[in-house]
Design a protein around this motif. Sequence first.
Motif, PDB file in Angstrom:
ATOM      1  N   PHE A  52      34.400 -25.019  -1.134  1.00 18.32           N
ATOM      2  CA  PHE A  52      33.376 -24.657  -0.152  1.00 18.32           C
ATOM      3  C   PHE A  52      32.447 -23.585  -0.717  1.00 18.32           C
ATOM      4  CE2 PHE A  52      32.662 -22.506   4.183  1.00 18.32           C
ATOM      5  CZ  PHE A  52      31.614 -23.353   4.494  1.00 18.32           C
ATOM      6  N   LEU A  53      33.042 -22.571  -1.357  1.00 19.00           N
ATOM      7  CA  LEU A  53      32.223 -21.501  -1.934  1.00 19.00           C
ATOM      8  C   LEU A  53      31.385 -22.032  -3.092  1.00 19.00           C
ATOM      9  CD1 LEU A  53      34.723 -18.537  -1.781  1.00 19.00           C
ATOM     10  CD2 LEU A  53      32.583 -18.765  -0.554  1.00 19.00           C
ATOM     11  N   SER A  74      41.147  -8.845 -10.328  1.00 21.36           N
ATOM     12  CA  SER A  74      41.112  -8.963 -11.790  1.00 21.36           C
ATOM     13  C   SER A  74      40.834  -7.652 -12.536  1.00 21.36           C
ATOM     14  CB  SER A  74      40.116 -10.051 -12.218  1.00 21.36           C
ATOM     15  OG  SER A  74      38.850  -9.805 -11.680  1.00 21.36           O
ATOM     16  N   PHE A 121      30.346 -24.273   8.856  1.00 18.05           N
ATOM     17  CA  PHE A 121      31.356 -23.460   8.180  1.00 18.05           C
ATOM     18  C   PHE A 121      32.724 -24.127   8.178  1.00 18.05           C
ATOM     19  CE2 PHE A 121      30.185 -19.333   6.532  1.00 18.05           C
ATOM     20  CZ  PHE A 121      28.846 -19.335   6.820  1.00 18.05           C
ATOM     21  N   GLN A 135      38.142 -16.421 -13.399  1.00 20.72           N
ATOM     22  CA  GLN A 135      37.668 -15.471 -12.391  1.00 20.72           C
ATOM     23  C   GLN A 135      36.350 -14.843 -12.809  1.00 20.72           C
ATOM     24  OE1 GLN A 135      41.097 -13.016 -12.098  1.00 20.72           O
ATOM     25  NE2 GLN A 135      41.992 -14.245 -10.465  1.00 20.72           N
ATOM     26  N   LEU A 146      29.375 -14.462   2.430  1.00 17.57           N
ATOM     27  CA  LEU A 146      30.740 -14.992   2.295  1.00 17.57           C
ATOM     28  C   LEU A 146      31.103 -15.138   0.814  1.00 17.57           C
ATOM     29  CD1 LEU A 146      33.248 -15.974   3.702  1.00 17.57           C
ATOM     30  CD2 LEU A 146      32.285 -18.240   3.833  1.00 17.57           C
ATOM     31  N   ALA A 147      30.128 -15.629   0.030  1.00 15.58           N
ATOM     32  CA  ALA A 147      30.371 -15.752  -1.411  1.00 15.58           C
ATOM     33  C   ALA A 147      30.596 -14.374  -2.028  1.00 15.58           C
ATOM     34  CB  ALA A 147      29.185 -16.451  -2.084  1.00 15.58           C
ATOM     35  N   TRP A 184      38.597 -23.553   0.817  1.00 13.72           N
ATOM     36  CA  TRP A 184      37.690 -22.412   0.626  1.00 13.72           C
ATOM     37  C   TRP A 184      37.005 -22.407  -0.722  1.00 13.72           C
ATOM     38  CZ3 TRP A 184      35.943 -20.218   4.649  1.00 13.72           C
ATOM     39  CH2 TRP A 184      36.727 -20.128   5.800  1.00 13.72           C
ATOM     40  N   ARG A 185      37.748 -22.701  -1.789  1.00 13.17           N
ATOM     41  CA  ARG A 185      37.168 -22.587  -3.131  1.00 13.17           C
ATOM     42  C   ARG A 185      36.033 -23.597  -3.357  1.00 13.17           C
ATOM     43  NH1 ARG A 185      37.669 -19.039  -6.544  1.00 13.17           N
ATOM     44  NH2 ARG A 185      38.645 -18.027  -4.785  1.00 13.17           N
ATOM     45  N   GLU A 218      34.017 -13.055  -1.452  1.00 15.36           N
ATOM     46  CA  GLU A 218      35.005 -13.688  -2.327  1.00 15.36           C
ATOM     47  C   GLU A 218      34.954 -13.084  -3.729  1.00 15.36           C
ATOM     48  OE1 GLU A 218      37.400 -15.406  -1.558  1.00 15.36           O
ATOM     49  OE2 GLU A 218      38.084 -16.075  -3.533  1.00 15.36           O
ATOM     50  N   ILE A 219      33.732 -12.770  -4.180  1.00 18.01           N
ATOM     51  CA  ILE A 219      33.587 -12.151  -5.506  1.00 18.01           C
ATOM     52  C   ILE A 219      34.263 -10.780  -5.524  1.00 18.01           C
ATOM     53  CG2 ILE A 219      31.919 -11.242  -7.164  1.00 18.01           C
ATOM     54  CD1 ILE A 219      32.093 -14.320  -6.974  1.00 18.01           C
ATOM     55  N   LEU A 279      37.918 -11.313  -5.737  1.00 17.18           N
ATOM     56  CA  LEU A 279      38.290 -11.655  -7.114  1.00 17.18           C
ATOM     57  C   LEU A 279      38.286 -10.414  -8.006  1.00 17.18           C
ATOM     58  CD1 LEU A 279      36.421 -14.970  -7.986  1.00 17.18           C
ATOM     59  CD2 LEU A 279      38.864 -14.601  -7.764  1.00 17.18           C
ATOM     60  N   MET A 302      26.018 -17.405   4.251  1.00 20.68           N
ATOM     61  CA  MET A 302      26.604 -18.051   3.069  1.00 20.68           C
ATOM     62  C   MET A 302      26.734 -17.078   1.919  1.00 20.68           C
ATOM     63  SD  MET A 302      25.249 -21.823   2.429  1.00 20.68           S
ATOM     64  CE  MET A 302      23.549 -21.495   2.299  1.00 20.68           C
ATOM     65  N   PHE A 330      28.485 -23.650  -1.626  1.00 22.98           N
ATOM     66  CA  PHE A 330      27.487 -22.648  -1.238  1.00 22.98           C
ATOM     67  C   PHE A 330      26.552 -22.355  -2.380  1.00 22.98           C
ATOM     68  CE2 PHE A 330      29.672 -19.887   2.162  1.00 22.98           C
ATOM     69  CZ  PHE A 330      29.510 -20.905   3.049  1.00 22.98           C
ATOM     70  N   ILE A 331      27.194 -22.021  -3.504  1.00 18.79           N
ATOM     71  CA  ILE A 331      26.396 -21.623  -4.665  1.00 18.79           C
ATOM     72  C   ILE A 331      25.485 -22.784  -5.060  1.00 18.79           C
ATOM     73  CG2 ILE A 331      26.526 -20.882  -7.059  1.00 18.79           C
ATOM     74  CD1 ILE A 331      29.107 -19.437  -6.375  1.00 18.79           C
ATOM     75  N   PHE A 385      28.172 -16.298  -9.647  1.00 20.46           N
ATOM     76  CA  PHE A 385      27.628 -15.611  -8.485  1.00 20.46           C
ATOM     77  C   PHE A 385      26.395 -14.788  -8.882  1.00 20.46           C
ATOM     78  CE2 PHE A 385      27.493 -11.951  -5.657  1.00 20.46           C
ATOM     79  CZ  PHE A 385      27.395 -12.603  -4.444  1.00 20.46           C
ATOM     80  N   GLU A 412      33.548 -17.268 -12.375  1.00 20.03           N
ATOM     81  CA  GLU A 412      33.039 -17.364 -11.010  1.00 20.03           C
ATOM     82  C   GLU A 412      32.138 -16.190 -10.665  1.00 20.03           C
ATOM     83  OE1 GLU A 412      35.939 -18.306  -7.930  1.00 20.03           O
ATOM     84  OE2 GLU A 412      36.699 -19.812  -9.321  1.00 20.03           O
ATOM     85  N   MET A 413      32.523 -15.000 -11.138  1.00 20.93           N
ATOM     86  CA  MET A 413      31.676 -13.836 -10.875  1.00 20.93           C
ATOM     87  C   MET A 413      30.314 -14.002 -11.546  1.00 20.93           C
ATOM     88  SD  MET A 413      34.144 -10.506 -11.007  1.00 20.93           S
ATOM     89  CE  MET A 413      35.852 -10.863 -11.178  1.00 20.93           C
TER      90      MET A 413
END
Lengths: 291, 340
Positions: free
Chosen positions: A225-226, B148, A40, A264, B136-137, A222-223, B140-141, B144, B133, A229-230, A271, A267-268
């Motif tokens: 890093f995330l 937004s 981490f 933004q 944590l993601a 962090w960004r 963050e979502i 965000l 993991m 992850f993905i 995810f 990114e969602m």
Amino acid sequence: MVETLLLLQQIINGLLFGGQLALVAIGLTLIWGVTRILNFAHGAMFMLGGYAGFFAYEFTGSLLVAIPVAALALFVIGVGTEVLVVRQLRDRDNTEIAAIIGTFAIAVIAENLMRYLYQTDRRSIPTLTTGIWQFDQIILIKEQVLMFTLALVSLGVLFAVIRYTKLGMAMRAVAQDTDTARLMGIRSDRIYALTFGVSAALAGLAGVLLSNTYSIYPGVGWRPFLFAFIVVIIGGLGSVRGTLLAALFIGVFRSLSLTFISSQQAEMLLFLVMIAILIVRPTGIGGVIDS
Amino acid sequence: MSTVDDIKLALRRSRKQAEEDLFTPRGILLFLGVVATLLVPLFAGPYLQGVVLQMYIFFLAVASWNFIAGYFGMFSFTHAALFGIGGYATAVSALELGVNPIVAIVIGGVAGGLFSLPITIPALRLGGSYLAMVTLAYAEIIHLAAISFRDITGGPTGLTGFTAMFGGSRFQFFYFTVAVVGLFLAVQYVLTVSRFGLIARAIRESEDAAQMLGNNTYRHKLAGFFVGSALAGVAGGLQVYNVLIISPQMLQINQMIRFMAMTVIGGIGIFSGPIVGVVAVLGLSELLRGFTSIRLLIWGFLLLIIILFAPNGIMGSSVQSDLLKEQANTVRNALRGDSK
């Protein structure tokens, strides 16, 4: 016709971004593959790499010196992390959770130490080259192509090391079966430390190379890093080739969706794609390629 | 066995366990501490009252993370985000729909639980590191999204302007919070002592073994995660009425670091751990008011030192002495039996 060109441009941008993303993600997947520990502090390594590169550049005035210096500095920090912290947690009953807490603590310490020492000022390093190449209406920023090439070369070296050297063979052996590897005379402790070092060096390298995209400040890690992850979840944790492919895929996916929605929302969406892949194939796409 | 019998058994068992726990030196100390905090609004000024109130809200938030991470071994990084979701749900239902504050807090709890499902349903089949993991993601979502979706959340500045509970009486709000937190901590205590909690610990130690014994571990984990997240949502709702503002800051990663530091310092997987951890960390940060810039740095170091040298935290670090005492007791009993 313009539409197609725009899409092509976005795909190229995405590939360039994905190549750099791969640099961050491969380090994460490498540590997991060999040591079964999720680091981490990987984002913090990225951040420290940026700072190391910045100070090396301030001191020497040469970017060609600064980039390897950053990677080297992070190699040392990575080995130090493994020896001083992660190794102490390895033989516990609950290694997995202890390692998450331990490495997360390192990330918190690194970020806030840098914030204390250098505040939140954003710093940057000048680019290696300037200018663009233009083919018809497709524009390639020279700097980005160069960074992409550097990333690919480093990954190529890593692949070669893993595949063709004795060290790489030892890494693969430890990854497969630590006990048997030790019976064969491999010092697994050294391999663990080296893996951490190499992984941190890759993160540090990414920190310098991407410093023009993300700039350098204490929370910068962090960004990416995330994103990493993905990438590793889609690519399959522990699979190097799956990770590389997933990084390129995500780079393209991100830049294509950026043409239609905000960053933004992109990114969602990314995810959501990750969740969908988790439902369909919990091990990621890596299993297919590596087997 | 019917559900009613199950509940009766769980209650009987928890009463026995509670009596046992209370009459240890630590239990007595903890009990006296709780009594002392109940007297705070009567004798101390608003500053101390505010600090104690904040501690109570964190008890619930941190204890519910301990429930998920400490008992089940599911390392969730989404907890602070769900704490914030509970806060937002409470704020929105109070502001937009004008519901009663108590109902709004319940809605916050339900929202906290429901928002855990999109992540737990796909991710709970995976191992602990994957879960860490993915959560944590997800956190963050959510962060965000809070920034937004301006229409609902008010964007980066958040929401303000709801009426305080009990006509702004801090005195009544204090005891209301203590009652709510006490109730839900009691619920959690019963859950950890009952069969559910036993299965939770079995899953933590070895999920395969727990599954082989005929437990649907996936469903238990799902339920445990839901309950823990719902409790975090309730804590978030209380927090909204405590500070009367909610912004994306409330669900940032820094909040998660705080929750984690509190649990680990107090003792992860121990019921009283979070309580002691909250008092230790919040007390320390009140003392360190002048050093706001290095507070997180100190917590990071504390986390690292605890995980390296005292992995069971403050409450778990003298388990050895308990063991010794137990052995001494058996020896004593045996001797007494001989002399008869």
